[in-house]
Design a protein around this motif. Structure first.
Motif, PDB file in Angstrom:
ATOM      1  N   PRO A 110     -22.311  43.684 -13.572  1.00 43.71           N
ATOM      2  CA  PRO A 110     -21.661  44.655 -14.473  1.00 43.71           C
ATOM      3  C   PRO A 110     -21.037  45.833 -13.727  1.00 43.71           C
ATOM      4  CG  PRO A 110     -24.053  44.659 -14.793  1.00 43.71           C
ATOM      5  CD  PRO A 110     -23.734  43.513 -13.907  1.00 43.71           C
ATOM      6  N   TRP A 111     -21.669  46.236 -12.619  1.00 42.07           N
ATOM      7  CA  TRP A 111     -21.110  47.341 -11.842  1.00 42.07           C
ATOM      8  C   TRP A 111     -19.759  46.948 -11.273  1.00 42.07           C
ATOM      9  CZ3 TRP A 111     -19.755  48.223  -6.682  1.00 42.07           C
ATOM     10  CH2 TRP A 111     -19.603  49.576  -6.302  1.00 42.07           C
ATOM     11  N   LEU A 112     -19.690  45.766 -10.678  1.00 38.38           N
ATOM     12  CA  LEU A 112     -18.430  45.292 -10.106  1.00 38.38           C
ATOM     13  C   LEU A 112     -17.359  45.175 -11.190  1.00 38.38           C
ATOM     14  CD1 LEU A 112     -19.667  42.565  -7.593  1.00 38.38           C
ATOM     15  CD2 LEU A 112     -18.376  44.630  -7.022  1.00 38.38           C
ATOM     16  N   ALA A 113     -17.765  44.701 -12.348  1.00 35.47           N
ATOM     17  CA  ALA A 113     -16.807  44.551 -13.442  1.00 35.47           C
ATOM     18  C   ALA A 113     -16.258  45.915 -13.848  1.00 35.47           C
ATOM     19  CB  ALA A 113     -17.468  43.863 -14.627  1.00 35.47           C
ATOM     20  N   HIS A 114     -17.135  46.883 -13.966  1.00 38.79           N
ATOM     21  CA  HIS A 114     -16.715  48.222 -14.364  1.00 38.79           C
ATOM     22  C   HIS A 114     -15.788  48.833 -13.319  1.00 38.79           C
ATOM     23  CE1 HIS A 114     -16.819  52.203 -16.161  1.00 38.79           C
ATOM     24  NE2 HIS A 114     -17.170  52.701 -14.987  1.00 38.79           N
ATOM     25  N   VAL A 115     -16.212  48.754 -12.064  1.00 36.14           N
ATOM     26  CA  VAL A 115     -15.394  49.325 -10.988  1.00 36.14           C
ATOM     27  C   VAL A 115     -14.037  48.634 -10.935  1.00 36.14           C
ATOM     28  CG1 VAL A 115     -15.217  49.610  -8.482  1.00 36.14           C
ATOM     29  CG2 VAL A 115     -17.372  50.108  -9.637  1.00 36.14           C
ATOM     30  N   ALA A 116     -14.045  47.311 -11.075  1.00 36.54           N
ATOM     31  CA  ALA A 116     -12.783  46.566 -11.030  1.00 36.54           C
ATOM     32  C   ALA A 116     -11.843  47.015 -12.152  1.00 36.54           C
ATOM     33  CB  ALA A 116     -13.050  45.068 -11.128  1.00 36.54           C
ATOM     34  N   ALA A 117     -12.414  47.188 -13.331  1.00 39.00           N
ATOM     35  CA  ALA A 117     -11.588  47.586 -14.479  1.00 39.00           C
ATOM     36  C   ALA A 117     -10.977  48.963 -14.271  1.00 39.00           C
ATOM     37  CB  ALA A 117     -12.427  47.569 -15.762  1.00 39.00           C
ATOM     38  N   VAL A 118     -11.777  49.877 -13.791  1.00 39.82           N
ATOM     39  CA  VAL A 118     -11.280  51.238 -13.562  1.00 39.82           C
ATOM     40  C   VAL A 118     -10.251  51.244 -12.433  1.00 39.82           C
ATOM     41  CG1 VAL A 118     -11.913  53.578 -12.825  1.00 39.82           C
ATOM     42  CG2 VAL A 118     -13.357  52.351 -14.457  1.00 39.82           C
ATOM     43  N   PHE A 119     -10.555  50.524 -11.368  1.00 38.94           N
ATOM     44  CA  PHE A 119      -9.607  50.465 -10.242  1.00 38.94           C
ATOM     45  C   PHE A 119      -8.281  49.874 -10.687  1.00 38.94           C
ATOM     46  CE2 PHE A 119     -12.606  52.248  -7.734  1.00 38.94           C
ATOM     47  CZ  PHE A 119     -12.674  51.892  -6.387  1.00 38.94           C
ATOM     48  N   ASP A 120      -8.368  48.875 -11.532  1.00 40.66           N
ATOM     49  CA  ASP A 120      -7.154  48.221 -12.013  1.00 40.66           C
ATOM     50  C   ASP A 120      -6.271  49.227 -12.750  1.00 40.66           C
ATOM     51  OD1 ASP A 120      -6.002  46.181 -14.521  1.00 40.66           O
ATOM     52  OD2 ASP A 120      -5.692  45.698 -12.401  1.00 40.66           O
ATOM     53  N   GLU A 121      -6.886  49.967 -13.636  1.00 42.41           N
ATOM     54  CA  GLU A 121      -6.136  50.976 -14.384  1.00 42.41           C
ATOM     55  C   GLU A 121      -5.637  52.087 -13.458  1.00 42.41           C
ATOM     56  OE1 GLU A 121      -8.286  52.572 -17.766  1.00 42.41           O
ATOM     57  OE2 GLU A 121      -6.520  53.764 -18.327  1.00 42.41           O
ATOM     58  N   ALA A 122      -6.389  52.331 -12.393  1.00 40.28           N
ATOM     59  CA  ALA A 122      -6.040  53.408 -11.465  1.00 40.28           C
ATOM     60  C   ALA A 122      -5.051  52.942 -10.399  1.00 40.28           C
ATOM     61  CB  ALA A 122      -7.308  53.939 -10.784  1.00 40.28           C
ATOM     62  N   THR A 123      -4.654  51.698 -10.458  1.00 41.57           N
ATOM     63  CA  THR A 123      -3.774  51.049  -9.464  1.00 41.57           C
ATOM     64  C   THR A 123      -4.385  51.088  -8.070  1.00 41.57           C
ATOM     65  OG1 THR A 123      -2.403  52.972  -8.832  1.00 41.57           O
ATOM     66  CG2 THR A 123      -1.732  51.736 -10.795  1.00 41.57           C
ATOM     67  N   LEU A 124      -5.734  51.065  -8.021  1.00 40.16           N
ATOM     68  CA  LEU A 124      -6.419  51.077  -6.722  1.00 40.16           C
ATOM     69  C   LEU A 124      -6.897  49.672  -6.382  1.00 40.16           C
ATOM     70  CD1 LEU A 124      -8.497  54.329  -7.258  1.00 40.16           C
ATOM     71  CD2 LEU A 124      -6.709  54.033  -5.536  1.00 40.16           C
ATOM     72  N   ARG A 125      -7.112  49.460  -5.103  1.00 37.36           N
ATOM     73  CA  ARG A 125      -7.543  48.150  -4.629  1.00 37.36           C
ATOM     74  C   ARG A 125      -9.040  48.207  -4.375  1.00 37.36           C
ATOM     75  NH1 ARG A 125      -5.182  48.669  -0.050  1.00 37.36           N
ATOM     76  NH2 ARG A 125      -7.179  49.263   0.913  1.00 37.36           N
ATOM     77  N   MET A 126      -9.771  47.298  -4.996  1.00 42.07           N
ATOM     78  CA  MET A 126     -11.217  47.275  -4.767  1.00 42.07           C
ATOM     79  C   MET A 126     -11.486  46.503  -3.479  1.00 42.07           C
ATOM     80  SD  MET A 126     -14.258  46.242  -7.410  1.00 42.07           S
ATOM     81  CE  MET A 126     -14.507  44.525  -7.025  1.00 42.07           C
ATOM     82  N   PRO A 127     -12.326  47.058  -2.592  1.00 38.02           N
ATOM     83  CA  PRO A 127     -12.645  46.327  -1.367  1.00 38.02           C
ATOM     84  C   PRO A 127     -13.443  45.058  -1.690  1.00 38.02           C
ATOM     85  CG  PRO A 127     -13.218  48.665  -1.174  1.00 38.02           C
ATOM     86  CD  PRO A 127     -12.898  48.409  -2.614  1.00 38.02           C
ATOM     87  N   SER A 128     -13.622  44.217  -0.689  1.00 36.81           N
ATOM     88  CA  SER A 128     -14.267  42.937  -0.935  1.00 36.81           C
ATOM     89  C   SER A 128     -15.757  43.088  -1.224  1.00 36.81           C
ATOM     90  CB  SER A 128     -14.082  42.027   0.278  1.00 36.81           C
ATOM     91  OG  SER A 128     -14.978  40.940   0.197  1.00 36.81           O
TER      92      SER A 128
END
Lengths: 94, 251, 330
Positions: free
Chosen positions: B196-214
């Motif tokens: 769930p943490w990864l999902a949340h971070v991914a969603a926020v990063f997506d909206e923020a146009t940021l790239r989530m590290p691996s």
């Protein structure tokens, strides 16, 4: 280019209040942040509070009338209240 | 069991204390007045929560150590906070990145702790959850705004997130104490918080146009075992100075 | 106090019959105790004086966070740390209420900050002194916030509505500050000999600067007479300072501390304390920029502002993008 955050006027209705009251103003880049900042500045996270923010430039005012702003500090941190620090009887003016 | 629980509570308390200490370094130096106040609110919430955890820990230990004895008279090797929270403030971008990573985990953790079989833990978690719900909303919101703000803010946030990524793995690697707490129904399965943490971070990063590290990147660890970065020693030296220098004083 | 060196712009105070119709109506309202509000007609110098006074007050709150922020990471207990954090946060809030009040007069926050950062606008002299021990935090709450309260309570009745209302809110929060400081002093004065010595040392260093906060004697000042006529300054500097001394000496005695003034004595006739001469040369120098911490305080504020530009700009950019997107959809 002027990058200053616009000014917003803040109105709060407390938990037991009947109507929103003007408490002051703050700067924020948009309405959502204005509401969030108003929480932090004017309510210190009191629950059940209603906050309205209005862009100051959108307010139309009648001339000389008192906006009647009242300030209601609402604190969940008990030590913010002067009565939290019992002062010895003999000490005056505190 | 009591010692395990004691050790577990220290993890929670130390996270709040160390992170609050870091945030309070920004007093009067934030990028805007309103933001200064918002950040100080978070610092106040965190230290308030830490105090509740310390109180319970001290009682459980039963050796007469109160919140101040625990906070001011343990050396770095006895602190149980995550490496993430002791990282230096850096720029405001670094501070916000650290906060967002932590808040997102903290919220999920507290949600689980509300269902702890230990009613005291559940009670503290319940109170804290209300505050942390606000924290995670606030930090996520700022990440979106700054990620998708100017080219400069985007770069600063991306750099900060990239740098701190290696400290996030520790949040989901259960140690013996956390495993025992999970067995007893008193604490959550921290590994299960990862998805769930990864999902949340991914969603926020997506909206923020940021790239989530691996997610498979190598992760640092050790904080929960008392093996910290070089930063904690300095932080504690500053924080504990008065109590150490004047051991018999009551303040 | 915050109008230290504020020029009201006139050479003498006009009588009612010397004023034009608008100004006379304005002055009559002030005399009747009716509040002047943002959209009301007001003399230009009234507006300018208030802008200076309110903005200097706001600047003082913001800069005032720094001497205390200096000790928040070293607070000796978790409780004291929490309390100090809350106090510092209050100060930010007070600055914010005051900037807002000033903005009602037609100046922007950025303009006020530019004046502060360039050194054109002043802030209270007291914040140019260093906080050297934890006892200083107690002394500041007790004496500096104590002095501020004495100055601010009358301002709750000043003629300008937004300023008066800001003062009401500030005063409610300020008494927590003074008590917090005195509570620290009590703990130390009842503590170890080292703690008591620390408390005495702090009093020695903060007493005179606190008295200087009220500004020099203004019996002869045209500015003070004008400000009094406009009801934005309700008591003289000397009156307020006397109040501070009379209030604080018994408080110091209760703590078992000695006020660092060999000339201090109770005057049975006046029922007030007589006290020694203030070193106004020190005050003038501190106000001019030669205090122990002036350069550092200002540098810290300027750095915070400059370093924060990317943050403020980014939030504006994002808001603009969202706005443009909404308009496209609409």
């Amino acid at each position: 280019m002027n990058n200053e955050w616009p000014l917003w006027e803040v109105f709060i209705r407390s938990q037991h209040g009947l109507a929103h009251k003007h408490v002051g103003s703050l700067h924020a880049p948009d309405a959502e942040m204005a509401v969030n900042n108003a929480r932090d500045v004017y309510t210190r996270r009191n629950e059940g509070v209603s906050i309205w923010v209005v862009r100051a430039s959108d307010i139309v005012a009648s001339s000389p009338s008192d906006k009647g702003a009242l300030f209601e500090p609402s604190n969940s941190k008990v030590y913010r209240h002067p009565t939290f620090f019992p002062m010895p009887e003999e000490v005056k003016n505190l | 069991m009591d010692n395990t629980k004691f050790e577990y509570l220290l993890r929670l308390a130390d996270n709040g204390l160390v992170l609050s200490q870091r945030l309070s370094e920004w007093c009067g130096k934030g990028p805007a007045l309103e933001e200064d106040m918002a950040l100080t609110n978070v610092a106040l919430d965190l230290i308030g929560q830490a105090r509740f955890w310390f109180d319970y820990a001290g009682e459980l230990e039963g050796q007469g150590r109160d919140e101040d004895a625990l906070a001011f008279h343990r050396d770095a090797g006895q602190f149980r906070n995550l490496l993430l929270v002791e990282q230096p403030n850096g720029t405001y971008a670094d501070t916000l990145a650290r906060q967002f990573y932590f808040d997102s985990w903290h919220y999920l953790l507290l949600q689980k702790l509300c269902a702890s079989k230990d009613t005291r833990i559940a009670g503290i978690a319940d109170k804290s959850l209300k505050e942390v719900a606000y924290h995670v909303r606030r930090s996520g919101d700022l990440v979106v705004r700054l990620g998708d703000g100017t080219a400069k803010s985007h770069q600063m946030m991306q750099d900060a997130f990239d740098t701190l990524w290696a400290y996030t793995g520790e949040m989901f690697q259960p140690d013996a104490v956390e495993a025992a707490m999970f067995e007893a129904g008193a604490g959550p399965d921290v590994a299960a918080l990862r998805a769930p943490w990864l999902a949340h971070v991914a969603a926020v990063f997506d909206e923020a146009t940021l790239r989530m590290p691996s997610p498979d990147a190598w992760m640092q660890k050790g904080g929960k075992e008392g093996v910290h970065s070089e930063h904690l020693g300095f932080l504690l030296a500053e924080m504990q100075f008065l109590q150490r220098a004047y051991p018999n004083a009551v303040w | 106090m915050y109008a230290q060196l504020v020029d009201t712009g006139g050479k003498s105070v006009k009588r009612l019959d010397e004023m034009g119709a608008e100004e006379r109506a304005f002055q009559e309202r002030v005399d009747a105790g009716v509040k002047i509000e943002a959209k009301d007609w007001m003399p230009d110098n009234y507006r300018k004086t208030l802008i200076r006074q309110i903005s200097q007050h706001a600047h003082s709150e913001i800069v005032g966070q720094l001497p205390e922020g200096n000790w928040v990471t070293r607070a000796p207990t978790l409780k004291r740390k929490s309390i100090l954090l809350a106090k510092i946060q209050d100060e930010a809030g007070h600055g914010l209420y005051l900037y807002s009040a000033a903005e009602t007069l037609g100046i922007s926050r950025d303009e006020m900050l530019a004046a502060l950062h360039s050194g054109k606008a002043k802030y209270s002299s007291i914040f140019n002194y260093p906080t050297l021990t934890w006892a200083d935090i107690g002394a500041i709450g007790w004496l500096v916030d104590g002095s501020a309260i004495i100055n601010q309570i009358p301002l709750c009745r000043c003629s300008y509505g937004p300023y008066a209302r800001a003062m009401v809110r500030v005063c409610k929060e300020e008494s927590f500050h003074a008590r917090q400081g005195y509570d620290i002093m009590m703990a130390m004065c009842n503590g170890t000999p080292e703690q008591k010595a620390m408390a005495q040392d702090a009093l020695n260093r903060w007493w005179w600067p606190a008295l200087m906060m009220f500004g020099p004697s203004d019996a002869e000042s045209v500015n003070s007479v004008q400000s009094a006529a406009w009801r934005i300054k309700l008591f003289s500097n000397d009156e307020l300072r006397q109040r501070m001394v009379d209030q604080s000496v018994p408080q110091a005695e209760f703590l078992g501390l000695t006020v660092p003034d060999p000339d201090l004595r109770w005057n049975e006739e006046t029922q007030k304390y007589d006290f020694g001469a203030i070193d106004w040369e020190e005050f003038t120098n501190v106000v001019r920029g030669n205090g122990p911490c002036n350069k550092e305080r200002l540098r810290t504020r300027v750095k915070a502002y400059d370093d924060g530009a990317w943050f403020r700009d980014a939030l504006v950019a994002h808001a603009d993008k969202k706005n443009a997107a909404t308009q496209l959809v609409a």
